[in-house]
Design an enzyme around this catalytic site. Structure first.
Site, short mmCIF file in Angstrom:
data_model
loop_
_atom_site.label_atom_id
_atom_site.label_comp_id
_atom_site.label_asym_id
_atom_site.label_seq_id
_atom_site.Cartn_x
_atom_site.Cartn_y
_atom_site.Cartn_z
N ASP A 1 0.85 -1.20 0.00
CA ASP A 1 0.00 0.00 0.00
C ASP A 1 0.88 1.25 0.00
O ASP A 1 2.04 1.21 -0.45
CB ASP A 1 -0.97 -0.06 1.19
N ASP A 2 0.38 2.34 0.50
CA ASP A 2 1.09 3.62 0.47
C ASP A 2 2.43 3.51 1.23
O ASP A 2 2.60 2.64 2.08
CB ASP A 2 0.20 4.69 1.11
N ASP B 1 -5.64 5.21 -5.39
CA ASP B 1 -6.32 5.96 -4.34
C ASP B 1 -6.82 7.33 -4.82
O ASP B 1 -6.67 7.68 -5.99
CB ASP B 1 -5.38 6.07 -3.13
N GLU C 1 -11.90 5.11 -4.94
CA GLU C 1 -12.35 6.51 -4.80
C GLU C 1 -13.36 6.63 -3.66
O GLU C 1 -14.11 7.61 -3.59
CB GLU C 1 -12.85 7.09 -6.13
N TRP C 2 -13.34 5.66 -2.75
CA TRP C 2 -14.08 5.70 -1.49
C TRP C 2 -15.61 5.75 -1.65
O TRP C 2 -16.32 6.16 -0.75
CB TRP C 2 -13.65 6.90 -0.64
N VAL D 1 -17.23 7.77 -3.41
CA VAL D 1 -17.65 9.17 -3.45
C VAL D 1 -18.66 9.43 -4.57
O VAL D 1 -19.70 10.06 -4.35
CB VAL D 1 -16.42 10.08 -3.65
N ASP D 2 -18.38 8.95 -5.75
CA ASP D 2 -19.25 9.25 -6.90
C ASP D 2 -20.00 8.00 -7.37
O ASP D 2 -20.15 7.80 -8.58
CB ASP D 2 -18.44 9.88 -8.04
N ARG E 1 -13.94 0.58 -4.67
CA ARG E 1 -14.38 0.77 -3.30
C ARG E 1 -15.72 1.46 -3.31
O ARG E 1 -15.96 2.39 -4.09
CB ARG E 1 -13.34 1.61 -2.56
N ASP F 1 -12.89 4.30 4.32
CA ASP F 1 -12.03 3.25 4.90
C ASP F 1 -12.71 2.49 6.04
O ASP F 1 -13.40 3.08 6.86
CB ASP F 1 -10.77 3.90 5.50
#
Ligand SMILES: *[C@@H]1O[C@H](CO)[C@@H](O)[C@H](O)[C@H]1NC(C)=O
Ligand SMILES: *[C@@H]1O[C@H](CO)[C@@H](O)[C@H](O)[C@H]1NC(C)=O
Ligand SMILES: *[C@@H]1O[C@H](CO)[C@@H](O)[C@H](O)[C@H]1NC(C)=O
Length: 434
Positions: free
Chosen positions: A112-113, A190, A223-224, A226-227, A241, A245
């Site tokens: 990951d990051d 991400d 993108e969590w 979101v859209d 996703r 998180d």
């Protein structure tokens, strides 16, 4: 990733039953002819249970040959966060083999990051952090491949990653080429520092860049939710996703399960809803809660990405994540996401989740989200079955056939925050009634 840190972001009814079942069979035959069977999967069975809306069932939309079943593996974030290095990644690969997890399908080893240095090099390329990854990512990929596993890496559809390493926005082609040259098999992409540009615009360029490399790379969109990515990401990524998180707590896990459930109709082979990685084994939930987490994630056809330190697992953790029968539900080739089909009790805390499986079977989970042990009843109506249908039932946690000839409903005693999981196999009319 932690976006909060960086942005606002029947018996006895014999003949009637025979008639109903007969009509039902005819109906199914007709339905099967009306539903267009995608030519790309000629041998796959279509979902049969009428209650499950699969009208949006996306099949192989991205068509990059990957994600026919949800991805399985491990990811560094949930346990290690930024504290990673090549030793940990190699030892994790070793542990996936020695524990037998790799043989069960957990093959992606995903970094990951925090793998990259703070700045790009003079050629504008991403560089592995020289302290943490002195041998470079190519050497790590070679090591992981040498064990028969696959290596995943991480970047961001923004100008920085969430931990403020260089992002890939406007560097998609260069970065994709670099990842491919290292032999990377998977990219988690991400959403931090995204300049307010819509995800629908920022995620396709990396899809195209990965494709242009000619190297198969699993594309995991993060993108969590979101859209509402389920509505557009099927043609863009192999998973997306659907939520913020996860964290290692019952409240987070249950909330995320409910949010992900909304998009069930959009998942299918080639593209999956992603309610985030597993927390099983990280210590914040009880054995029963982790068993629920794993059961529901498997039923929802979620990616099964282990998030604990596999070098140091308790026997209970290993028992949960290595349950072959639960994994088989997740990896079932029909690829239809199971969903919440029935609720009862205070705040709907007694729940039945279910979904169709190949072979005209069903997976059924009785999930007790109440604070006391309770009996949960799954009625055939909630499962899309005629009440006279005879069903044999196997318990996937006890690894036992528990009933051979059940009609109308099935009840299970379930401990607080625990989940019992079953495979229901409806019996054919002919075997019992003729
Ligand atoms: C690598 O990371 C692990 C986990 O954070 C840590 O225990 C270990 O000391 C690190 N090793 C090196 C050489 O930095
Ligand atoms: C690139 O996309 C095409 C069209 O969808 C697909 O057939 C091909 O397999 C893809 N190649 C890679 C390497 O992903
Ligand atoms: C292994 O896990 C236990 C908790 O389950 C922890 O107390 C211990 O420090 C860990 N050991 C290592 C070497 O990380």
């Amino acid at each position: 990733m932690k976006k909060e840190r960086v942005m606002a972001s029947v018996r006895g009814m014999g003949s009637i039953c025979i008639v109903i079942l007969y009509l039902w069979t005819i109906f199914l035959a007709i339905a099967a002819r009306v539903v267009p069977v995608p030519s790309i999967l000629p041998n796959y069975e279509r979902p049969v249970s009428s209650i499950f809306d699969t009208s949006k069932y996306g099949i192989l939309q991205l068509n990059n040959g990957l994600a026919r079943t949800p991805q399985m593996g491990w990811n560094s974030w949930n346990f290690f966060a930024c504290n990673i290095n090549e030793t940990v990644i190699k030892e994790t690969a070793d542990a996936l083999i020695s524990t037998g997890l790799a043989d069960l399908g957990y093959v992606y080893v995903n970094i990951d990051d925090c793998w990259s240095a703070i700045t790009r090099n003079s050629k504008g390329q991403l560089v592995p952090d020289p302290k943490a990854f002195p041998s470079g990512i190519k050497a790590l990929a070679d090591y992981v491949h040498g064990k028969g596993l696959k290596l995943g890496i991480y970047s961001d559809a923004g100008i920085f990653t969430c931990e403020v390493r260089p992002g890939s926005l406007y560097h998609e082609n260069d970065d994709a080429m670099l990842f491919a040259s290292w032999g990377v098999d998977y990219l988690k992409y991400d959403n931090c520092f995204n300049l307010g540009i819509k995800p629908e615009e920022r995620y396709p360029p990396m899809r195209d860049a990965l494709n242009a490399t000619g190297h198969s790379v699993f594309y995991s969109i993060c993108e969590w939710g979101v859209d509402d990515p389920a509505l557009w990401a099927g043609k863009v990524g192999n998973s997306w996703r659907t939520t913020d998180d996860i964290n290692d707590a019952w409240a987070s896990m249950t909330t995320i399960a409910d949010l992900n459930d909304k998009w069930a109709a959009y998942a299918g082979p080639g593209g999956w809803n992603d309610p985030d990685m597993l927390e099983v084994g990280n210590g914040g939930m009880t054995y029963q809660e982790y068993r629920s987490h794993f059961s529901i994630w498997a039923l929802m056809k979620a990616p099964l990405l282990i998030g604990c330190d596999v070098r140091n697992m308790t026997a209970e953790t290993l028992e949960i994540i290595s349950n072959k029968e639960v994994i088989a539900v997740n990896q079932d080739l029909l690829g239809v996401q199971g969903r919440k089909v029935y609720v009862a009790g205070t705040d709907d805390c007694l729940q039945v989740w279910a979904g169709p499986l190949s072979g005209h079977r069903l997976v059924v989970a009785c999930w007790n989200r109440c604070s006391k042990a309770a009996t949960i009843t799954a009625g055939w109506d909630a499962l899309g079955l005629e009440s006279c249908t005879r069903v044999s039932i196997r318990d996937l946690w006890k690894h036992k056939d528990v009933a051979g000839d059940v009609v109308a409903s099935f009840s299970a005693r379930v401990d607080a925050h625990d989940c019992e999981m079953y495979i229901f196999t409806p019996q054919t009319l002919f075997r019992y009634d003729i």
